[in-house]
Write a protein that holds these residues in place. Structure first.
Motif, short mmCIF file in Angstrom:
data_model
loop_
_atom_site.label_atom_id
_atom_site.label_comp_id
_atom_site.label_asym_id
_atom_site.label_seq_id
_atom_site.Cartn_x
_atom_site.Cartn_y
_atom_site.Cartn_z
N GLY A 1 0.97 -1.28 -0.07
CA GLY A 1 0.01 -0.09 -0.08
C GLY A 1 0.91 1.37 -0.06
O GLY A 1 0.37 2.36 0.01
N LEU B 1 -6.53 0.85 -0.04
CA LEU B 1 -6.65 1.15 1.45
C LEU B 1 -5.01 1.58 1.66
O LEU B 1 -4.15 1.26 1.21
CB LEU B 1 -6.68 -0.22 1.95
CG LEU B 1 -7.55 -0.41 3.13
CD1 LEU B 1 -9.09 0.29 2.69
CD2 LEU B 1 -7.76 -1.76 3.42
N GLU B 2 -5.28 2.50 2.53
CA GLU B 2 -3.82 3.07 3.35
C GLU B 2 -2.98 2.00 3.95
O GLU B 2 -3.51 0.97 4.26
CB GLU B 2 -4.40 4.02 4.31
CG GLU B 2 -5.05 5.27 4.01
CD GLU B 2 -4.23 6.38 3.54
OE1 GLU B 2 -3.35 6.70 4.22
OE2 GLU B 2 -4.48 6.97 2.36
N PRO B 3 -1.72 2.30 3.92
CA PRO B 3 -0.63 0.98 4.21
C PRO B 3 -1.22 0.48 5.46
O PRO B 3 -1.03 -0.69 6.16
CB PRO B 3 0.50 1.49 4.15
CG PRO B 3 0.18 2.97 3.76
CD PRO B 3 -0.95 3.20 3.17
N ASN B 4 -1.68 1.58 6.61
CA ASN B 4 -2.11 1.32 7.83
C ASN B 4 -3.24 0.37 8.14
O ASN B 4 -3.47 0.05 9.13
CB ASN B 4 -1.75 2.66 8.84
CG ASN B 4 -2.72 3.48 8.36
OD1 ASN B 4 -3.02 3.59 6.84
ND2 ASN B 4 -3.20 4.55 9.07
N ARG C 1 -4.08 -1.99 6.57
CA ARG C 1 -3.73 -3.32 5.70
C ARG C 1 -3.28 -4.24 6.69
O ARG C 1 -2.23 -4.01 7.32
CB ARG C 1 -2.87 -3.27 4.55
CG ARG C 1 -3.54 -2.61 3.09
CD ARG C 1 -2.60 -2.49 2.26
NE ARG C 1 -2.99 -1.66 1.28
CZ ARG C 1 -2.98 -1.66 -0.15
NH1 ARG C 1 -2.37 -2.72 -0.67
NH2 ARG C 1 -3.41 -0.61 -0.81
N VAL D 1 -1.28 -6.42 6.48
CA VAL D 1 0.21 -6.88 5.53
C VAL D 1 1.25 -6.09 6.15
O VAL D 1 1.25 -4.84 6.45
CB VAL D 1 0.04 -6.57 4.34
CG1 VAL D 1 1.58 -6.93 3.64
CG2 VAL D 1 -0.88 -7.51 3.35
N ASN D 2 2.33 -6.67 6.57
CA ASN D 2 3.43 -6.00 7.14
C ASN D 2 4.70 -6.31 6.34
O ASN D 2 4.93 -7.19 5.49
CB ASN D 2 4.03 -6.29 8.47
CG ASN D 2 2.80 -5.69 9.47
OD1 ASN D 2 2.21 -6.36 10.22
ND2 ASN D 2 2.56 -4.40 9.10
N ARG E 1 4.11 3.47 8.68
CA ARG E 1 2.62 3.44 8.01
C ARG E 1 2.59 1.92 7.93
O ARG E 1 1.34 1.56 8.14
CB ARG E 1 2.87 3.97 6.76
CG ARG E 1 3.19 5.59 6.79
CD ARG E 1 1.79 6.31 6.94
NE ARG E 1 0.95 6.32 5.71
CZ ARG E 1 -0.36 6.17 5.59
NH1 ARG E 1 -0.87 5.84 6.52
NH2 ARG E 1 -0.97 6.46 4.40
N ASP E 2 3.24 1.06 7.60
CA ASP E 2 3.26 -0.35 7.38
C ASP E 2 2.70 -1.05 8.50
O ASP E 2 2.11 -1.85 8.68
CB ASP E 2 4.74 -0.90 6.84
CG ASP E 2 4.52 -2.34 6.48
OD1 ASP E 2 3.63 -2.59 5.25
OD2 ASP E 2 5.04 -2.98 7.14
N LEU E 3 3.34 -0.43 9.62
CA LEU E 3 3.11 -1.19 10.93
C LEU E 3 1.76 -0.55 11.48
O LEU E 3 1.45 -0.87 12.80
CB LEU E 3 4.11 -0.72 12.02
CG LEU E 3 5.54 -1.61 11.64
CD1 LEU E 3 6.62 -0.96 12.34
CD2 LEU E 3 5.18 -2.86 11.73
N GLY E 4 1.06 0.37 10.83
CA GLY E 4 -0.39 0.67 11.24
C GLY E 4 -0.63 2.11 11.91
O GLY E 4 -1.40 2.46 12.34
N ALA E 5 0.49 2.85 11.46
CA ALA E 5 0.58 4.21 11.95
C ALA E 5 -0.36 5.21 10.62
O ALA E 5 -0.04 5.04 9.44
CB ALA E 5 1.85 4.79 12.21
N SER E 6 -1.07 6.04 11.22
CA SER E 6 -1.56 6.79 10.23
C SER E 6 -0.49 7.97 9.72
O SER E 6 0.47 7.85 10.25
CB SER E 6 -2.81 7.75 10.88
OG SER E 6 -2.49 8.41 11.72
N LYS F 1 -1.40 9.67 -0.98
CA LYS F 1 -2.88 9.28 -1.95
C LYS F 1 -3.25 10.61 -2.63
O LYS F 1 -3.34 10.56 -3.73
CB LYS F 1 -3.94 8.98 -0.93
CG LYS F 1 -3.71 7.60 -0.24
CD LYS F 1 -4.08 6.31 -1.02
CE LYS F 1 -2.82 5.29 -0.53
NZ LYS F 1 -3.37 3.95 -0.95
#
Lengths: 328, 257, 288
Positions: A46, A65-68, A70, A72-73, B164-169, C2
């Motif tokens: 993402g 979808l935003e990466p956060n 998803r 998926v890591n 971001r990948d780990l879930g942070a906005s 985005k």
């Protein structure tokens, strides 16, 4: 993933790619640098948006979808460990974002540390860790959330050969233990063959062939795959009774070289080079019929054949694989 | 290569002494009894007493501090936001805008003073603290902007991506990851901006109102009208402040390393 | 990522501020420079090239040449004194380097007026310098240096020298000294090594030092004002005088436009040169 396309400016990087990874599967994207594999990974994560096509996760579309958001890591190529946080805070970062209680985070972090065999490293900062240790922390940080899929971008690229071999086993163990889908990027065929359930060979933004390790190695469909995975000899031309667009792939270990005087069946050739590389002796020979060069590989450190000697080149019929010739 | 160190060191020392010589003179003469003569006629604190009794001096000091904090503060907000925004996406005309925004520190200050004077009177903005803050903000922005921009350019993008990948906005990733790494640049930009604002006399002279004196303006007019030990005393106090600030920021940057 | 909207919102304040308070005033300056002045104060809407023709009068032209001469002198002397300083400083041990930097920063952070004032005290008749020189029997009467050209020059160099030092130091510090050792090893004398390796590699620092001293030296009118009295008139003083005393704003605007053009031209040439030097750098890397 379905029909993913992506281009940056005028250069198109991905030209319509589709892949379906099963739950708990170890899939490797194998390709030379610049083939688009990292871009593909970033699209799955993402971090990049495809121009067209869709990404699905567990049947749910996640393309935009935003990466956060998803499940998926990613383990980044340079690990991207936050330099201003210690190991514990790095690994626990995603749990902190979710607002888990401190005790719970601490417990899960220790579990992860023992999974990657780094017990007691909680308070060290990334800068004092070795390459292998950073690698383990990066993995622990990415799997602590139990993602549906873990994406790994050439994670072993920066390590030396010995550590790389060791980490291959380690990664496979972690994957089996957690049962998470791994999507693994590499340009190293040995890594791909050692760990993967399935390998997707990429070239120019397209999948050249998708299959198990043995399918890719033993039954390559194109000359590119045969050459990229295992350095097969590609033989083409009417001398071998082949049409244009066809070629034979024959692996070096299956090529026989015998002194010309032996009078066996085969193509006349002259030995042009003799080298010891990667634990194997490689003998190059130039065929008389069309000047093509074939490389034979042998165990051992020397051979009675000398450079400049006339030889006969042969191989068993069952070892030649008919492939589509898609190279120059 | 370590053979000839004596001459270079002597040279460094000599230049440094020359750098401090005028400052030293100001300090020494602030304790001189004689008001007009440059002869040394004895030691006294009376000029300091006179200085601290002068209310207008404190008012000028207060104005200078308010001005520096307001303009450095706005510059920090505006400059940091712009540097972050420009690093994130390639915007059309960003290059031209960057050039324009850095003109205030590239062009001779007198030009800035001139154009601000003309422009503010065209708009009819009354001269005073507001005009001072606007013009100081103009030359404070580039310091913050350039420093933060340089720091961001050296920053590995994958850190923010990992967050971001780990879930942070996006905002969370910025606060958790990017912010701590650019904070030193923001701070040194702010310090530099404050220093420049506190030091400025050229632009201030043009855009200040009749009733708004800043410390540099006050010193300037005093020096122009004649040399008195009271000015020396003021300068000495100011120098003490600078020493303190310099040592503090030095300490801080050492800890950052 | 985005959408660009976040980034645009972030740059917006600076865009607005810059357009309103940098571009706006500059355009107004340009417009005003072509207008006629009012009878005693302010401007009229009459368009005229008078202001620019005015500059061509010998008295004003002389101001420009005098300004340029002083700026060149200042820059030249700043190189002469600043380059060795930056160079030697880069060769110090890290600890002494830090200490030297601190010693440099303190006067730099000190209010520039304060430092100027120090020079006024030193230069005034029967001031410390006169006492010192007469005490040593070098001179026999007060030099009366205050309000003379040399005093202005000293003040300028003093104010701008730190910029030169920092720039040279920054590029000398980054330099790989093993390159100098390599050239010595290949048979260069230390002077030759300096000329062929150190100097080219520290050129970018020297150039930015020149920029940082030359451009401000054209506008530091208050140095000429305080140390030169009314005797030394630079472009900056002329602009200030036209604005504050003569109230001929359009003429001041025209003078500013010319000064601005000179600065821009100088910056432009500088960019060209540094780009050329940059490519020379990479060429050198290729050779090594």
């Amino acid at each position: 993933m379905d029909n993913i396309k992506k281009s940056f400016g005028k250069s198109s990087v991905l030209n319509g790619i589709s892949l379906d990874a099963q739950a708990g599967e170890f899939v490797t994207l194998l390709g030379a640098s610049g083939c688009g594999k990292t871009t593909l990974l970033r699209i799955i994560a993402g971090l990049e948006n495809p121009d067209s096509g869709n990404v699905f996760l567990d049947g749910r579309e996640v393309t935009n979808l935003e990466p956060n958001k998803r499940d998926v890591n990613t383990v980044f190529q340079n690990y991207a460990l936050f330099p201003h946080m210690n190991v514990e805070n790095n690994i626990g970062y995603s749990l902190r974002l979710k607002g888990y209680p401190k005790v719970e985070i601490k417990k899960r972090v220790s579990e992860m540390l023992s999974l990657v065999q780094l017990e007691g490293f909680n308070n060290r900062t990334p800068s004092v860790l070795s390459g292998g240790q950073r690698q383990r922390v990066a993995i622990a940080r990415a799997v602590i959330n139990r993602p549906r899929a873990l994406l790994l971008d050439e994670p072993l690229g920066a390590l030396d050969l010995q550590l790389r071999r060791q980490m291959q086993i380690e990664l496979k163990r972690i994957q089996t233990q957690l049962g998470i889908t791994f999507i693994y990027i590499t340009h190293d065929q040995e890594e791909a063959l050692n760990m993967s359930d399935r390998i997707a060979v990429m070239r120019g933004g397209l999948f050249e062939q998708i299959g198990t390790a043995s399918e890719i190695y033993d039954a390559p469909q194109t000359s590119y795959v045969a050459k990229f995975v295992g350095n097969a000899n590609i033989l083409r031309g009417k001398e071998f009774r082949l049409l244009s667009g066809e070629a034979y792939a024959v692996r070096g270990e299956h090529i026989e070289l015998t002194p010309a005087e032996d009078g066996r069946d085969g193509f006349k050739a002259v030995v042009t080079d003799k080298r010891f590389a990667g634990g194997q002796l490689r003998l190059s020979a130039k065929l008389d019929v069309n000047g093509a060069e074939v490389v034979a590989s042998r165990q051992g450190i020397d051979s009675p054949l000398k450079t400049g000697q006339r030889v006969l080149v042969s191989w068993k019929k069952e070892h030649e694989v008919l492939v589509a010739d898609n190279e120059e | 290569m370590k053979k000839h160190v004596f001459l270079p060191n002597l040279y460094l020392g000599l230049i440094l002494v020359l750098m401090y010589l005028p400052i030293l003179m100001v300090i020494v003469y602030s304790f001189n009894v004689s008001k007009n003569s440059s002869m040394w006629e004895g030691f006294t604190f009376s000029w300091y007493k006179e200085l601290f009794a002068d209310k207008s001096m404190f008012e000028a000091l207060r104005n200078s501090l308010i001005l520096a904090l307001l303009s450095a503060g706005s510059a920090v907000v505006i400059g940091t936001l712009a540097a972050v925004g420009m690093a994130r996406t390639k915007l059309r005309g960003a290059g031209a805008m960057e050039y324009l925004a850095t003109i205030p520190i590239m062009a001779p200050e007198i030009i800035l003073g001139m154009v601000f004077l003309a422009f503010f009177s065209l708009l009819g903005i009354p001269f005073g603290m507001l005009t001072l803050v606007i013009s100081h903000t103009a030359f404070c922005i580039p310091y913050v902007f350039l420093l933060v921009k340089a720091r961001l350019a050296g920053l590995d993008k994958s850190y923010a991506e990992a967050a971001r990948d780990l879930g942070a906005s996006q905002i969370r990733a910025f606060l958790d990851i990017t912010m701590p790494s650019i904070l030193p640049a923001i701070l040194s930009g702010a310090l530099l901006a404050i220093a420049m604002s506190l030091d400025d006399v050229i632009i201030s002279v043009f855009v200040t109102g009749v009733n708004t004196n800043t410390l540099p303006i006050k010193i300037y007019t005093q020096i122009k009208t004649g040399i008195t030990p009271k000015t020396n005393a003021l300068c000495t106090v100011l120098f003490g402040f600078t020493m303190l600030l310099g040592i503090l920021s030095m300490r801080k940057s050492r800890r950052d390393l | 990522m985005k959408s660009k909207s976040g980034a645009i919102a972030a740059v917006l304040p600076m865009y607005i501020f810059t357009l309103a308070f940098v571009l706006g005033p500059l355009i107004y300056m340009l417009v005003m420079s072509f207008l006629a002045r009012g009878a005693s104060w302010g401007i009229t809407t009459e368009v005229t090239p008078r202001n620019y023709l005015h500059i061509l009068q010998p008295a004003y032209l002389k101001t420009f040449t005098q300004s340029l001469r002083l700026a060149l002198l200042t820059t030249g002397l700043a190189i002469l004194f600043g380059y060795p300083f930056g160079y030697f400083m880069a060769r110090l041990s890290p600890k002494s380097r830090d200490r030297c930097m601190l010693l440099l920063i303190i006067p730099f952070w000190t209010n520039s007026l304060l430092r100027l004032y120090g020079w006024m005290i030193i230069f005034r008749a029967n001031g410390p310098l006169d006492v010192f020189l007469m005490g040593l029997n070098i001179t026999h009467a007060p030099l009366k240096l205050l309000y003379t050209y040399p005093a202005v020059a000293v003040g300028m160099i003093y104010a701008l020298l730190p910029f030169m030092i920092y720039s040279v130091y920054a590029s000398a510090e980054k330099m790989d000294w093993s390159l100098v050792e390599a050239s010595r090893d290949l048979g260069a004398s230390s002077f030759r090594a300096f000329l062929t390796v150190t100097l080219p590699l520290t050129m970018p620092g020297l150039y930015s030092g020149i920029i940082l001293t030359f451009i401000p030296s054209m506008g530091l009118y208050f140095i000429a004002d305080l140390l030169g009295g009314n005797k030394i008139v630079l472009v900056g003083n002329l602009i200030q005088e036209q604005l504050m005393r003569v109230h001929d704003w359009p003429f001041a605007a025209a003078l500013s436009v010319i000064l601005m053009l000179m600065t821009t031209l100088f910056l432009f040439v500088y960019r060209k040169i540094t780009r050329a030097v940059g490519s020379a750098d990479s060429k050198l890397e290729g050779l090594v």
